[in-house]
Design a protein around this motif. Structure first.
Motif, PDB file in Angstrom:
ATOM      1  N   PHE A  24      39.125  36.297  42.868  1.00 11.43           N
ATOM      2  CA  PHE A  24      37.974  35.953  42.012  1.00 11.43           C
ATOM      3  C   PHE A  24      38.047  34.492  41.561  1.00 11.43           C
ATOM      4  O   PHE A  24      37.073  33.736  41.665  1.00 11.43           O
ATOM      5  N   PHE A  25      39.205  34.109  41.038  1.00 11.91           N
ATOM      6  CA  PHE A  25      39.312  32.736  40.526  1.00 11.91           C
ATOM      7  C   PHE A  25      39.179  31.709  41.646  1.00 11.91           C
ATOM      8  O   PHE A  25      38.604  30.637  41.454  1.00 11.91           O
ATOM      9  N   ASN A  52      36.003  38.753  49.839  1.00 13.19           N
ATOM     10  CA  ASN A  52      34.629  39.016  50.280  1.00 13.19           C
ATOM     11  C   ASN A  52      33.771  39.533  49.118  1.00 13.19           C
ATOM     12  O   ASN A  52      32.642  39.085  48.904  1.00 13.19           O
ATOM     13  N   ALA A  53      34.349  40.457  48.338  1.00  9.52           N
ATOM     14  CA  ALA A  53      33.595  41.043  47.216  1.00  9.52           C
ATOM     15  C   ALA A  53      33.338  40.000  46.126  1.00  9.52           C
ATOM     16  O   ALA A  53      32.246  39.934  45.554  1.00  9.52           O
ATOM     17  N   ALA A  54      34.332  39.170  45.841  1.00  5.59           N
ATOM     18  CA  ALA A  54      34.177  38.152  44.790  1.00  5.59           C
ATOM     19  C   ALA A  54      33.105  37.138  45.188  1.00  5.59           C
ATOM     20  O   ALA A  54      32.278  36.731  44.368  1.00  5.59           O
ATOM     21  N   SER A  55      33.124  36.756  46.458  1.00  4.92           N
ATOM     22  CA  SER A  55      32.139  35.785  46.934  1.00  4.92           C
ATOM     23  C   SER A  55      30.718  36.358  46.830  1.00  4.92           C
ATOM     24  O   SER A  55      29.802  35.693  46.336  1.00  4.92           O
ATOM     25  N   GLU A  59      41.620  40.254  51.509  1.00  5.31           N
ATOM     26  CA  GLU A  59      40.374  39.913  52.208  1.00  5.31           C
ATOM     27  C   GLU A  59      39.174  40.648  51.619  1.00  5.31           C
ATOM     28  O   GLU A  59      38.093  40.088  51.449  1.00  5.31           O
ATOM     29  N   HIS A  60      39.391  41.929  51.330  1.00  2.00           N
ATOM     30  CA  HIS A  60      38.323  42.717  50.709  1.00  2.00           C
ATOM     31  C   HIS A  60      37.940  42.099  49.370  1.00  2.00           C
ATOM     32  O   HIS A  60      36.758  41.941  49.055  1.00  2.00           O
ATOM     33  N   ALA A  61      38.956  41.717  48.590  1.00  2.00           N
ATOM     34  CA  ALA A  61      38.697  41.148  47.264  1.00  2.00           C
ATOM     35  C   ALA A  61      37.959  39.818  47.381  1.00  2.00           C
ATOM     36  O   ALA A  61      37.019  39.551  46.616  1.00  2.00           O
ATOM     37  N   HIS A 107      45.206  45.036  40.505  1.00  2.00           N
ATOM     38  CA  HIS A 107      45.912  44.227  41.498  1.00  2.00           C
ATOM     39  C   HIS A 107      45.761  42.732  41.190  1.00  2.00           C
ATOM     40  O   HIS A 107      44.627  42.236  41.126  1.00  2.00           O
ATOM     41  N   PRO A 108      46.876  41.999  41.091  1.00  2.00           N
ATOM     42  CA  PRO A 108      46.756  40.542  40.873  1.00  2.00           C
ATOM     43  C   PRO A 108      45.926  39.869  41.968  1.00  2.00           C
ATOM     44  O   PRO A 108      45.230  38.887  41.698  1.00  2.00           O
ATOM     45  N   GLU A 109      45.962  40.422  43.184  1.00  2.00           N
ATOM     46  CA  GLU A 109      45.171  39.852  44.293  1.00  2.00           C
ATOM     47  C   GLU A 109      43.698  39.765  43.924  1.00  2.00           C
ATOM     48  O   GLU A 109      42.993  38.846  44.334  1.00  2.00           O
TER      49      GLU A 109
END
Ligand code: GUN
Ligand code: ZN
Length: 457
Positions: free
Chosen positions: A166-167, A135-138, A131-133, A159-161
């Motif tokens: 991101f993708f 939110n940050a990617a967006s 979820e953190h990832a 982390h693969p997550e």
């Protein structure tokens, strides 16, 4: 238009996400068009095209033709965006950036190795959380688009997550983006380490899932020589051998202490570049960020391997790494792009990066022309990423990622450009004085992407 509480996003951003066009449609853009068809280096400006009364025709997101209003008739059934009197340019290309580091951008008081320990690794540890990832990617991608960056080569974390998040977000926006999972099996906190075999497996799974999905590409991403064992660098080379077309993305020769450290970790290797060479990591589609502390011989070998470098002046100044030698890159014809290198770089805007790139050359008694600076931020970046058949200019067949520039964005810029007679001088004013406020609109594959700035205007 509403902000979605706690996300930093506009509601419309979600509603307007990419939906493939169902039928053929022609869109015409009327504007002053500026783009490069080659490298307009110090001795020739033939490779930059300025069409004050330009028309660009776009079909299904792809540029059909681009020319003067006189010679480019607009078909009757075409829809038209009229930006007459405004400058339209290709989207910017950021050739080196870390999306997980946006939250710790502009961290105080350190140089590379201490900066990594004190700020970077703690920030990256949070990306084990999906979820953190996400939110940050967006947030990161919306920042890029607000600043006119339509393509980037991006570090995830170990982390693969982080890469999946991101993708997912890049795909939802139909962006041409390259990303990869960091490979790092030593000299970092335990919770950020992987293993040679684990990093190989995880990277391969990510390649299978994402590489060439829509507009996405994968980069094998060993962080830098000090955080990978020889065994892991060998695995990185194996991934490249087994997956033709995949990119390589890493750091090299950024900081003097880092270079000394590499020499002590690889005592039998003649220089920093040779560490990567011995594992087959230096080739076409390899991107080396920074490349500051290099010998003439190393430049020669980079050219021989047809590898690219990313010049990141905001970062190099902010964490005091050194001055990039653009003249050597040009002398040896090594492909160069510009990078923000967030979060060591303190700015998202490629216009700010160009501004600092100009000053870095000034300090070395070298003058970066407006034309060459513009090239580096657009077609030069695309070439450095080996994406120049797809993006970077307005040549027929390329993807229609472009920006509408507001030369009146600030009172100062309006005043300065009013006194400029030639388009080259006006361009230089935008490059030196501009920032996200100049990016009036960002278009992706022939569709206006509603950034916060363009909506609130
Ligand atoms: N070298 C190794 N890791 C990093 C990083 O995250 N940022 C920069 N600027 N240099 C690095
Ligand atoms: Zn970096």
């Amino acid at each position: 238009m509403r902000w979605i509480a706690g996300t930093g996003r506009l509601e419309r951003d979600v509603l307007c996400r990419y939906t493939p066009m169902s039928s053929s449609s022609i869109h015409a853009v009327k504007a002053s068009l500026l783009h490069c068809t080659g490298d307009p280096d110090r001795y020739s400006t033939d490779n930059i095209v300025y069409v004050p009364d330009g028309v660009m025709l776009i079909e299904n997101g792809i540029i059909k033709t681009c020319g003067t209003a006189d010679t480019t008739p607009i078909p009757e059934h075409a829809s038209v965006s009229d930006f007459t009197g405004k400058l339209v340019i290709p989207g910017f290309v950021d050739t080196h950036v870390h999306y997980p580091q946006l939250d710790m951008i502009a961290a105080y008081g350190t140089q590379l190795l201490e900066w990594l320990e004190r700020y970077t690794f703690p920030a990256e540890a949070a990306f084990c959380d999906k979820e953190h990832a996400t939110n940050a990617a967006s947030f990161f991608l919306d920042q890029l688009l607000t600043n006119g960056t339509t393509t980037a080569m991006v570090f995830g974390t170990v982390h693969p997550e982080s890469v999946n998040a991101f993708f997912n977000e890049a795909h939802a926006r139909n962006l041409r983006m390259i990303c990869g999972k960091v490979m790092m099996d030593r000299n970092a906190p335990q919770n950020l380490l992987d293993t040679p075999e684990g990093s190989y497996q995880e990277s391969q799974q990510l390649i299978d899932r994402w590489h060439e999905k829509g507009r996405l590409g994968y980069a094998v991403t060993p962080r830098f020589a000090p955080t990978s064992t020889a065994e892991q660098l060998r695995m990185a080379g194996r991934l490249l051998d087994e997956n033709p077309g995949v990119h390589l993305h890493t750091h090299m020769a950024e900081n003097a202490d880092e270079c000394d450290w590499v020499a002590s970790l690889f005592p039998d290797t003649k220089d920093y570049l040779a560490v990567y060479e011995q594992f087959g990591l230096v080739r076409k589609r390899s991107m080396f960020a920074h490349a500051i502390h290099l010998s003439d011989n190393a430049w020669k070998r980079l050219a021989m391997h047809d590898a690219s470098v990313s010049h990141c002046p905001c970062s190099n100044l902010f964490i005091g790494s050194g001055l990039f030698d653009l003249r050597s890159a040009q002398k040896h014809q090594v492909r160069v792009g510009l990078g923000t290198d967030i979060g060591a770089g303190d700015n998202v805007s490629l216009l700010r990066v160009v501004n600092e790139a100009y000053k870095v050359q000034q300090l070395q008694r070298h003058t970066l022309t407006p034309e060459h600076a513009f090239y580096l931020a657009t077609l030069g970046g695309a070439r450095a990423l080996d994406l120049d058949t797809k993006i970077g200019s307005f040549e027929a067949g390329k993807e229609a990622d472009f920006l509408v520039i507001d030369e009146q964005a600030t009172p100062l810029l309006a005043r300065r450009t009013a006194s400029q007679k030639s388009w080259q001088d006006r361009l230089f004013s935008v490059l030196m004085l501009g920032d996200d406020r100049c990016i009036e609109q960002t278009w992706i594959m022939g569709k206006h992407y509603p950034t916060a700035a363009s909506i609130l205007r």
